[in-house]
Write a protein that holds these residues in place. Sequence first.
Motif, PDB file in Angstrom:
ATOM      1  N   LYS A  50       1.006  -1.226   0.067  1.00 16.58           N
ATOM      2  CA  LYS A  50      -0.219  -0.053   0.109  1.00 16.58           C
ATOM      3  C   LYS A  50       0.797   1.014   0.015  1.00 16.58           C
ATOM      4  O   LYS A  50       1.866   1.187   0.570  1.00 16.58           O
ATOM      5  CB  LYS A  50      -0.563  -0.470   0.908  1.00 16.58           C
ATOM      6  CG  LYS A  50      -1.430  -1.273   1.036  1.00 16.58           C
ATOM      7  CD  LYS A  50      -3.130  -0.986   1.472  1.00 16.58           C
ATOM      8  CE  LYS A  50      -4.059  -2.072   1.069  1.00 16.58           C
ATOM      9  NZ  LYS A  50      -4.220  -3.281   0.651  1.00 16.58           N
ATOM     10  N   PRO A  51       0.549   2.581  -0.888  1.00 18.17           N
ATOM     11  CA  PRO A  51      -0.643   2.280  -1.845  1.00 18.17           C
ATOM     12  C   PRO A  51      -0.181   0.963  -2.895  1.00 18.17           C
ATOM     13  O   PRO A  51       0.968   0.924  -2.985  1.00 18.17           O
ATOM     14  CB  PRO A  51      -0.743   3.555  -2.142  1.00 18.17           C
ATOM     15  CG  PRO A  51       0.793   4.035  -1.853  1.00 18.17           C
ATOM     16  CD  PRO A  51       1.173   3.607  -1.177  1.00 18.17           C
ATOM     17  N   PRO A  52      -1.273   0.750  -3.823  1.00 19.27           N
ATOM     18  CA  PRO A  52      -1.166   0.488  -4.203  1.00 19.27           C
ATOM     19  C   PRO A  52      -0.316   0.891  -5.859  1.00 19.27           C
ATOM     20  O   PRO A  52      -0.161   2.391  -6.207  1.00 19.27           O
ATOM     21  CB  PRO A  52      -2.410   0.076  -5.636  1.00 19.27           C
ATOM     22  CG  PRO A  52      -3.617   0.686  -4.480  1.00 19.27           C
ATOM     23  CD  PRO A  52      -2.794   1.479  -3.620  1.00 19.27           C
ATOM     24  N   PRO A  53       0.881   0.302  -6.289  1.00 17.74           N
ATOM     25  CA  PRO A  53       2.208   0.875  -6.750  1.00 17.74           C
ATOM     26  C   PRO A  53       1.791   1.685  -8.273  1.00 17.74           C
ATOM     27  O   PRO A  53       0.366   0.735  -8.689  1.00 17.74           O
ATOM     28  CB  PRO A  53       3.025  -0.962  -6.939  1.00 17.74           C
ATOM     29  CG  PRO A  53       2.261  -1.642  -6.754  1.00 17.74           C
ATOM     30  CD  PRO A  53       0.918  -1.545  -6.141  1.00 17.74           C
ATOM     31  N   ARG A  54       1.958   2.270  -8.874  1.00 14.17           N
ATOM     32  CA  ARG A  54       1.606   3.280 -10.658  1.00 14.17           C
ATOM     33  C   ARG A  54       2.259   1.853 -11.776  1.00 14.17           C
ATOM     34  O   ARG A  54       2.029   1.736 -13.054  1.00 14.17           O
ATOM     35  CB  ARG A  54       1.832   3.847 -10.251  1.00 14.17           C
ATOM     36  CG  ARG A  54       1.121   4.415  -9.865  1.00 14.17           C
ATOM     37  CD  ARG A  54       1.321   6.421  -9.787  1.00 14.17           C
ATOM     38  NE  ARG A  54       0.969   6.934  -8.349  1.00 14.17           N
ATOM     39  CZ  ARG A  54      -0.232   7.536  -7.956  1.00 14.17           C
ATOM     40  NH1 ARG A  54      -0.675   7.393  -9.250  1.00 14.17           N
ATOM     41  NH2 ARG A  54      -0.724   8.018  -6.836  1.00 14.17           N
ATOM     42  N   SER A  55       3.282   0.852 -10.865  1.00 15.43           N
ATOM     43  CA  SER A  55       4.649   0.698 -12.120  1.00 15.43           C
ATOM     44  C   SER A  55       4.587  -0.586 -12.035  1.00 15.43           C
ATOM     45  O   SER A  55       4.769  -1.070 -10.916  1.00 15.43           O
ATOM     46  CB  SER A  55       5.080   1.688 -12.073  1.00 15.43           C
ATOM     47  OG  SER A  55       6.216   1.817 -11.750  1.00 15.43           O
ATOM     48  N   GLU A  56       4.946  -0.974 -13.625  1.00 15.43           N
ATOM     49  CA  GLU A  56       6.276  -2.563 -12.299  1.00 15.43           C
ATOM     50  C   GLU A  56       7.074  -2.209 -11.857  1.00 15.43           C
ATOM     51  O   GLU A  56       8.327  -3.357 -10.895  1.00 15.43           O
ATOM     52  CB  GLU A  56       6.501  -3.358 -13.982  1.00 15.43           C
ATOM     53  CG  GLU A  56       7.259  -4.228 -13.763  1.00 15.43           C
ATOM     54  CD  GLU A  56       7.510  -5.056 -14.929  1.00 15.43           C
ATOM     55  OE1 GLU A  56       8.959  -5.974 -14.517  1.00 15.43           O
ATOM     56  OE2 GLU A  56       7.046  -5.125 -15.768  1.00 15.43           O
ATOM     57  N   THR A  57       7.944  -0.943 -11.967  1.00  8.82           N
ATOM     58  CA  THR A  57       9.188  -0.731 -11.611  1.00  8.82           C
ATOM     59  C   THR A  57       8.667  -0.325  -9.852  1.00  8.82           C
ATOM     60  O   THR A  57       9.575  -1.005  -9.236  1.00  8.82           O
ATOM     61  CB  THR A  57       9.542   0.622 -12.268  1.00  8.82           C
ATOM     62  OG1 THR A  57       9.982   0.988 -13.394  1.00  8.82           O
ATOM     63  CG2 THR A  57      10.638   1.007 -11.596  1.00  8.82           C
ATOM     64  N   GLU A  58       7.898  -0.260  -9.527  1.00  5.46           N
ATOM     65  CA  GLU A  58       7.646   0.682  -8.416  1.00  5.46           C
ATOM     66  C   GLU A  58       7.449  -1.197  -7.445  1.00  5.46           C
ATOM     67  O   GLU A  58       7.303  -1.153  -6.329  1.00  5.46           O
ATOM     68  CB  GLU A  58       5.940   1.384  -8.204  1.00  5.46           C
ATOM     69  CG  GLU A  58       6.027   2.449  -8.251  1.00  5.46           C
ATOM     70  CD  GLU A  58       5.150   3.676  -8.340  1.00  5.46           C
ATOM     71  OE1 GLU A  58       4.399   3.185  -7.276  1.00  5.46           O
ATOM     72  OE2 GLU A  58       5.120   4.616  -8.324  1.00  5.46           O
ATOM     73  N   VAL A  59       6.614  -1.906  -8.202  1.00  5.00           N
ATOM     74  CA  VAL A  59       6.466  -3.372  -7.881  1.00  5.00           C
ATOM     75  C   VAL A  59       7.696  -3.880  -7.201  1.00  5.00           C
ATOM     76  O   VAL A  59       7.845  -4.710  -5.673  1.00  5.00           O
ATOM     77  CB  VAL A  59       5.421  -3.901  -8.448  1.00  5.00           C
ATOM     78  CG1 VAL A  59       5.317  -5.825  -7.572  1.00  5.00           C
ATOM     79  CG2 VAL A  59       3.727  -3.144  -8.911  1.00  5.00           C
ATOM     80  N   ARG A  60       8.314  -3.635  -8.509  1.00  4.92           N
ATOM     81  CA  ARG A  60      10.247  -4.598  -8.220  1.00  4.92           C
ATOM     82  C   ARG A  60      11.394  -3.611  -7.026  1.00  4.92           C
ATOM     83  O   ARG A  60      11.099  -4.364  -6.660  1.00  4.92           O
ATOM     84  CB  ARG A  60      10.777  -3.965  -9.371  1.00  4.92           C
ATOM     85  CG  ARG A  60       9.964  -5.248 -10.272  1.00  4.92           C
ATOM     86  CD  ARG A  60      10.525  -5.475 -12.280  1.00  4.92           C
ATOM     87  NE  ARG A  60      12.405  -5.336 -11.875  1.00  4.92           N
ATOM     88  CZ  ARG A  60      13.246  -6.438 -11.476  1.00  4.92           C
ATOM     89  NH1 ARG A  60      12.264  -7.923 -11.631  1.00  4.92           N
ATOM     90  NH2 ARG A  60      14.336  -6.552 -11.305  1.00  4.92           N
ATOM     91  N   ALA A  61      10.623  -2.485  -6.511  1.00  2.00           N
ATOM     92  CA  ALA A  61      11.658  -1.682  -5.825  1.00  2.00           C
ATOM     93  C   ALA A  61      11.077  -2.261  -4.825  1.00  2.00           C
ATOM     94  O   ALA A  61      11.761  -2.174  -3.492  1.00  2.00           O
ATOM     95  CB  ALA A  61      11.179   0.078  -5.856  1.00  2.00           C
ATOM     96  N   TRP A  62       9.544  -2.235  -4.208  1.00  2.00           N
ATOM     97  CA  TRP A  62       9.219  -2.190  -3.216  1.00  2.00           C
ATOM     98  C   TRP A  62       9.236  -4.140  -2.817  1.00  2.00           C
ATOM     99  O   TRP A  62      10.209  -4.018  -1.119  1.00  2.00           O
ATOM    100  CB  TRP A  62       7.596  -2.699  -2.943  1.00  2.00           C
ATOM    101  CG  TRP A  62       6.820  -3.300  -2.052  1.00  2.00           C
ATOM    102  CD1 TRP A  62       6.464  -2.536  -0.999  1.00  2.00           C
ATOM    103  CD2 TRP A  62       5.973  -4.442  -2.079  1.00  2.00           C
ATOM    104  NE1 TRP A  62       5.840  -2.935   0.054  1.00  2.00           N
ATOM    105  CE2 TRP A  62       5.904  -4.345  -0.450  1.00  2.00           C
ATOM    106  CE3 TRP A  62       6.347  -5.659  -2.203  1.00  2.00           C
ATOM    107  CZ2 TRP A  62       5.745  -5.650   0.526  1.00  2.00           C
ATOM    108  CZ3 TRP A  62       5.912  -6.709  -1.872  1.00  2.00           C
ATOM    109  CH2 TRP A  62       5.320  -6.296  -0.246  1.00  2.00           C
ATOM    110  N   LEU A  63       9.622  -5.086  -4.269  1.00  2.34           N
ATOM    111  CA  LEU A  63      10.090  -6.170  -3.323  1.00  2.34           C
ATOM    112  C   LEU A  63      11.518  -6.449  -2.875  1.00  2.34           C
ATOM    113  O   LEU A  63      11.795  -6.994  -2.657  1.00  2.34           O
ATOM    114  CB  LEU A  63       9.359  -7.433  -5.091  1.00  2.34           C
ATOM    115  CG  LEU A  63       8.131  -7.329  -5.622  1.00  2.34           C
ATOM    116  CD1 LEU A  63       8.902  -8.095  -6.540  1.00  2.34           C
ATOM    117  CD2 LEU A  63       7.994  -8.585  -3.982  1.00  2.34           C
TER     118      LEU A  63
END
Length: 173
Positions: A50-63
Motif C-alpha cells: 500500500k498504496p497500490p503501485p503505479r508501475s512494474e518498477t514500483e512493484v520491483r522496488a518494493w519487492l
Amino acid sequence: MSMFFSEQDIYLTFLNSRPQIQRFLHQRLHCQETAADLVQDIYLRLMLLKPPPRSETEVRAWLFTVASNLSIDHVRRQKRRGELLDRYLDRPHEADDSAAPERLMQARDQLDIVQSALAELPDQCAEILFLSRVEGLSHARIAEQLGISCSWVEKQLARALLHCRKALDRPEH
C-alpha cells in the motif's frame, strides 16, 4: 489504462522477479533454503503493498526493499541467537569441568522457571518479549508488526522482564 497496477499485475511482477530476488537473497545470506523461505515471506506480504503501485518498477522496488529488510532481520536474529547461546551455554574455555554438572542443573532449573513465568504472561506480552529478545526487533518494528504503539511495546516488555525477574528471585527457587 488505470492509474494503479492491478493485483494480478503485482503477482505477475512478483513471479517474473522471483528468480532475481532469490539470487539477491542467496548472495546476501549464503543459504539457498533461507533465501527460498524469505521469498515465500515476500509473497505472503504482497497483500500489504500500500498504496497500490503505479508501475512494474514500483512493484520491483518494493519487492527488493522488502527482500533487503528481511535479509537484515534474518542476520540480526542469527546474531542475537548466537549472543544468547554464548551467554547461556557453558563454553569450554570458561568452564571449570568439576562445576559443569552443577551449572548445567542450575541452568535447566532457571530455564524451567522462566518458561513457567512466560506461560503466565498474556499472549501479546510474551510475543513482544520474544520479538525483542529472541528475534532482535526494535520497539518500533514490533509496534508496526503488531499494530500497536511503541509505548505499549515498551510497557509490555518491561512487564514481561519484571515478571521473569521476580520468578527467578522467588525464595523457593
